[in-house]
Scaffold this motif. Structure first.
Motif, PDB file in Angstrom:
ATOM      1  N   MET A 168      37.847  47.059  21.691  1.00  0.00           N
ATOM      2  CA  MET A 168      37.576  45.887  22.525  1.00  0.00           C
ATOM      3  C   MET A 168      38.638  45.772  23.627  1.00  0.00           C
ATOM      4  N   ILE A 169      38.173  45.555  24.848  1.00  0.00           N
ATOM      5  CA  ILE A 169      39.095  45.434  25.984  1.00  0.00           C
ATOM      6  C   ILE A 169      39.216  43.970  26.373  1.00  0.00           C
ATOM      7  N   THR A 170      40.396  43.439  26.206  1.00  0.00           N
ATOM      8  CA  THR A 170      40.691  42.072  26.622  1.00  0.00           C
ATOM      9  C   THR A 170      41.903  42.128  27.536  1.00  0.00           C
TER      10      THR A 170
ATOM     11  N   ALA B 268      32.778  53.860  22.912  1.00  0.00           N
ATOM     12  CA  ALA B 268      33.692  53.676  24.041  1.00  0.00           C
ATOM     13  C   ALA B 268      33.433  52.345  24.719  1.00  0.00           C
ATOM     14  N   MET B 269      34.425  51.893  25.436  1.00  0.00           N
ATOM     15  CA  MET B 269      34.307  50.671  26.235  1.00  0.00           C
ATOM     16  C   MET B 269      34.794  50.983  27.651  1.00  0.00           C
ATOM     17  N   ASP B 270      34.089  50.459  28.653  1.00  0.00           N
ATOM     18  CA  ASP B 270      34.502  50.622  30.046  1.00  0.00           C
ATOM     19  C   ASP B 270      34.421  49.267  30.745  1.00  0.00           C
ATOM     20  N   VAL B 271      35.524  48.860  31.323  1.00  0.00           N
ATOM     21  CA  VAL B 271      35.561  47.590  32.053  1.00  0.00           C
ATOM     22  C   VAL B 271      36.158  47.852  33.436  1.00  0.00           C
ATOM     23  N   GLY B 272      35.511  47.299  34.467  1.00  0.00           N
ATOM     24  CA  GLY B 272      36.020  47.472  35.831  1.00  0.00           C
ATOM     25  C   GLY B 272      36.338  46.130  36.467  1.00  0.00           C
ATOM     26  N   PHE B 273      37.444  46.082  37.189  1.00  0.00           N
ATOM     27  CA  PHE B 273      37.859  44.860  37.887  1.00  0.00           C
ATOM     28  C   PHE B 273      38.131  45.188  39.356  1.00  0.00           C
ATOM     29  N   THR B 274      37.851  44.241  40.227  1.00  0.00           N
ATOM     30  CA  THR B 274      38.337  44.369  41.598  1.00  0.00           C
ATOM     31  C   THR B 274      39.221  43.169  41.911  1.00  0.00           C
ATOM     32  N   ILE B 275      40.178  43.424  42.744  1.00  0.00           N
ATOM     33  CA  ILE B 275      41.038  42.353  43.251  1.00  0.00           C
ATOM     34  C   ILE B 275      40.777  42.300  44.754  1.00  0.00           C
ATOM     35  N   PRO B 276      40.101  41.242  45.239  1.00  0.00           N
ATOM     36  CA  PRO B 276      39.747  41.192  46.661  1.00  0.00           C
ATOM     37  C   PRO B 276      40.994  41.184  47.543  1.00  0.00           C
ATOM     38  N   SER B 277      40.888  41.839  48.694  1.00  0.00           N
ATOM     39  CA  SER B 277      42.014  41.834  49.635  1.00  0.00           C
ATOM     40  C   SER B 277      41.987  40.544  50.445  1.00  0.00           C
ATOM     41  N   ASP B 278      43.128  40.211  50.985  1.00  0.00           N
ATOM     42  CA  ASP B 278      43.245  39.029  51.836  1.00  0.00           C
ATOM     43  C   ASP B 278      44.291  39.300  52.912  1.00  0.00           C
TER      44      ASP B 278
ATOM     45  N   GLY C 191      42.384  45.798  45.487  1.00  0.00           N
ATOM     46  CA  GLY C 191      42.276  47.082  44.805  1.00  0.00           C
ATOM     47  C   GLY C 191      41.272  47.054  43.676  1.00  0.00           C
ATOM     48  N   ILE C 192      41.242  48.157  42.941  1.00  0.00           N
ATOM     49  CA  ILE C 192      40.273  48.323  41.855  1.00  0.00           C
ATOM     50  C   ILE C 192      40.989  48.839  40.610  1.00  0.00           C
ATOM     51  N   VAL C 193      40.531  48.381  39.460  1.00  0.00           N
ATOM     52  CA  VAL C 193      41.083  48.828  38.173  1.00  0.00           C
ATOM     53  C   VAL C 193      39.927  49.168  37.247  1.00  0.00           C
ATOM     54  N   MET C 194      39.984  50.327  36.620  1.00  0.00           N
ATOM     55  CA  MET C 194      38.974  50.711  35.639  1.00  0.00           C
ATOM     56  C   MET C 194      39.668  51.029  34.324  1.00  0.00           C
ATOM     57  N   VAL C 195      39.287  50.299  33.303  1.00  0.00           N
ATOM     58  CA  VAL C 195      39.891  50.479  31.984  1.00  0.00           C
ATOM     59  C   VAL C 195      38.860  51.100  31.055  1.00  0.00           C
ATOM     60  N   SER C 196      39.233  52.172  30.394  1.00  0.00           N
ATOM     61  CA  SER C 196      38.354  52.802  29.399  1.00  0.00           C
ATOM     62  C   SER C 196      39.100  52.924  28.086  1.00  0.00           C
ATOM     63  N   ARG C 197      38.353  52.733  26.990  1.00  0.00           N
ATOM     64  CA  ARG C 197      38.946  52.906  25.659  1.00  0.00           C
ATOM     65  C   ARG C 197      37.964  53.670  24.794  1.00  0.00           C
ATOM     66  N   TRP C 198      38.485  54.639  24.065  1.00  0.00           N
ATOM     67  CA  TRP C 198      37.626  55.373  23.135  1.00  0.00           C
ATOM     68  C   TRP C 198      38.471  55.927  22.008  1.00  0.00           C
ATOM     69  N   LEU C 199      37.769  56.241  20.891  1.00  0.00           N
ATOM     70  CA  LEU C 199      38.428  56.880  19.752  1.00  0.00           C
ATOM     71  C   LEU C 199      38.486  58.367  20.046  1.00  0.00           C
ATOM     72  N   GLY C 200      39.665  58.935  20.095  1.00  0.00           N
ATOM     73  CA  GLY C 200      39.733  60.350  20.425  1.00  0.00           C
ATOM     74  C   GLY C 200      41.138  60.898  20.476  1.00  0.00           C
ATOM     75  N   ALA C 201      41.218  62.178  20.831  1.00  0.00           N
ATOM     76  CA  ALA C 201      42.500  62.873  20.942  1.00  0.00           C
ATOM     77  C   ALA C 201      43.247  62.377  22.181  1.00  0.00           C
TER      78      ALA C 201
ATOM     79  N   ALA D  83      48.186  46.968  32.371  1.00  0.00           N
ATOM     80  CA  ALA D  83      48.175  47.826  31.173  1.00  0.00           C
ATOM     81  C   ALA D  83      48.859  47.125  29.997  1.00  0.00           C
ATOM     82  N   GLU D  84      49.988  46.494  30.257  1.00  0.00           N
ATOM     83  CA  GLU D  84      50.704  45.775  29.183  1.00  0.00           C
ATOM     84  C   GLU D  84      49.795  44.703  28.581  1.00  0.00           C
ATOM     85  N   GLY D  85      49.000  44.053  29.416  1.00  0.00           N
ATOM     86  CA  GLY D  85      48.138  42.967  28.971  1.00  0.00           C
ATOM     87  C   GLY D  85      46.947  43.410  28.142  1.00  0.00           C
ATOM     88  N   LEU D  86      46.747  44.709  27.999  1.00  0.00           N
ATOM     89  CA  LEU D  86      45.617  45.208  27.196  1.00  0.00           C
ATOM     90  C   LEU D  86      45.980  45.350  25.729  1.00  0.00           C
ATOM     91  N   PHE D  87      47.259  45.138  25.396  1.00  0.00           N
ATOM     92  CA  PHE D  87      47.714  45.334  24.006  1.00  0.00           C
ATOM     93  C   PHE D  87      48.195  44.009  23.405  1.00  0.00           C
TER      94      PHE D  87
END
Lengths: 223, 258
Positions: free
Chosen positions: B132-134, B163-173, B181-191, B254-258
């Motif tokens: 779960m991506i929070t 797997a989980m995939d979450v995408g965020f954008t931060i609008p420019s001003d 900018g853009i952030v894409m977070v992916s999480r999966w069970l794997g190596a 990234a810190e905020g995902l844990f």
């Protein structure tokens, strides 16, 4: 007579210089000056019949029952055929065929699927949005290209960005044959194309290179 | 005779126009805002042919300042071009394999044809478990544009979140100077392996919420280009790929995902 000629030459130089100094440029930093820009992003799939592309699934998340309506359209392609960036640009000033933005191409595979993305950054380096192309790969990771616009007219930018793949990374990707699953980072969508609840099988043909047949829209201004 | 009478004034007018145009061009050159010239230095739009093999280059070797004048139109293009020429290859950083052909490999095997994507909101928190991506930290104005889970049936006919995939954008001003900018977070069970195509020299070891990480910084400190953070902990890979954001922001996300 000679001084009249000299005066005319000086006046011409002053007029040209003054226009060069005071007329609008792309910096957008001048007081009271505002430049509006509109970039519409067309489908990037192949041309399947003449200048038309084939839509195989309307707005969706995944083209699978129960067909969640979302930001993506599926555009048919043949194996290994080219996928394109296609956009039409418009700007509100008199600068014709001038740059308004740049795209930068990244390989952005998901855990299960091949995917590429085009980040759109305006000509002053501000991020404006991203267009994604799933089931697509590219040898051109990191390439940037300028996006141009016409002076109060629409002008097209088109260049190759990748290739449709013949098989996916994993069976978990919902592939089912060569096509480009194109979506965006939440950009404005057009109503021209149907929703997945009204179209999710068969083929609908559209002139996907033409102005007005865009999939996503980016509007911004500099002042 | 009549032609001659017409020729003299026409020549004079032509010369005056030439003087005016010449002065116009000279003034624009002095202001340094010929945007077409900026573009002319860039590669032509891609054709169908394959590009030439990348040749190593860097911001330093291209004589580009590390603190460019960002009010100049097209200022970012030479930096992106210099970065494109740098080699990207697979490497192991802090025990995590990253690079253009490092594979995302699931440790869960799905029955063929059973995998599909569903909105994250439809996935039970307990079923998602550590995938779960929070995002506990999001820059001001962040908008979530994508949030999907890949689910399937495993050999034991069990439903599994793969797997989980979450995408965020931060609008420019531009008014506030926020570049967005853009952030894409992916999480999966794997190596410990993730496909991320960023030049090899930008990768380094890092730490995220006390966990070992492989981190790739953007081209410039102002966030130009791509950056990434990859963490492998307890069999779960967390990949954060960002564009156009400062590395400080990416690290905080990234810190905020844990």
């Amino acid at each position: 007579m000679k001084w009249k000629v000299a005066l005319l030459v000086v006046l011409a130089a002053v007029a040209g210089g003054a226009y060069g100094f005071f007329s609008p440029t792309q910096t957008g930093a001048q007081t009271g000056y505002r430049l509006d820009v509109d970039v519409t992003i067309n489908p990037g799939g192949g041309l399947m019949s003449g200048s038309n592309g084939w839509l195989t699934c309307g707005w969706h998340l995944e083209c699978k029952f129960p067909y969640d309506v979302s930001d993506a359209l599926d555009w048919d392609n043949v194996d290994n055929s080219t996928v394109y960036w296609r956009s039409w640009g418009w700007r509100s000033d008199g600068c014709d065929n001038c740059q308004v933005a740049s795209t930068t191409l990244w390989v952005s595979d998901t855990a299960a699927c091949y995917r590429i993305q085009q980040d759109l950054v305006d000509w002053f380096g501000y991020y404006r949005g991203t267009e994604f192309y799933t089931h697509t790969t590219t040898p051109w990771n990191g390439y940037s290209n300028p996006v141009t616009a016409g002076a109060q007219r629409w002008l097209m930018s088109e260049f190759a960005i990748g290739f449709s793949i013949t098989s996916e990374k994993t069976t978990d990707c919902g592939f089912g044959g060569s096509h480009t699953h194109q979506y965006s980072s939440g950009l404005t969508r057009i109503g021209t194309y149907p929703t997945s609840s009204s179209h999710h099988t068969g083929v609908l043909s559209y002139p996907i290179r033409s102005s007005g047949y865009w999939q996503h829209d980016v509007r911004c201004f500099w002042q | 005779m009549r032609m001659r009478r017409l020729l003299y004034p026409a020549t004079a007018v032509g010369l005056l126009i030439a003087v005016a145009v010449g002065t116009f061009i000279m003034v624009r050159e002095l202001r340094g805002e010929d945007t077409n010239r900026v573009a002319a230095a860039q590669p032509a739009p891609l054709g169908q042919s394959q590009p030439a093999s990348p040749t190593p280059s860097s911001v330093a070797s291209a004589n580009l300042p590390t603190n460019p004048d960002t009010t100049k139109p097209g200022w970012h293009m030479p930096y992106l071009e210099a970065s494109r020429g740098k080699p990207a290859f697979d490497q192991t950083v802090n025990g995590i394999t990253v690079g253009p052909s490092a594979e995302h490999r699931f440790s869960v095997t799905c029955e063929p044809g059973t995998a599909h994507q569903v909105p994250i909101d439809q996935v039970d928190q307990a079923a998602a478990g550590p995938l779960m991506i929070t995002a506990k930290y999001q820059p001001a104005g962040t908008v979530r544009f994508e949030a999907v889970a890949t689910v399937c049936q495993t050999a034991g006919n069990q439903k599994a979140v793969v797997a989980m995939d979450v995408g965020f954008t931060i609008p420019s001003d531009p008014k506030t100077g926020r570049r967005g900018g853009i952030v894409m977070v992916s999480r999966w069970l794997g190596a410990p392996s993730a496909t991320v195509s960023i030049p090899a020299e930008r990768w380094a070891s890092g730490t995220v919420a006390g966990r070992q990480a492989a981190v790739a910084r953007p081209i410039l400190a102002n966030g130009l280009g791509q950056s990434a953070v990859v963490v492998h902990a307890s069999g779960v890979v967390t990949s954060v790929r960002a564009g156009w954001l400062t590395f400080d922001e990416v690290q905080r996300i990234a810190e905020g995902l844990f």
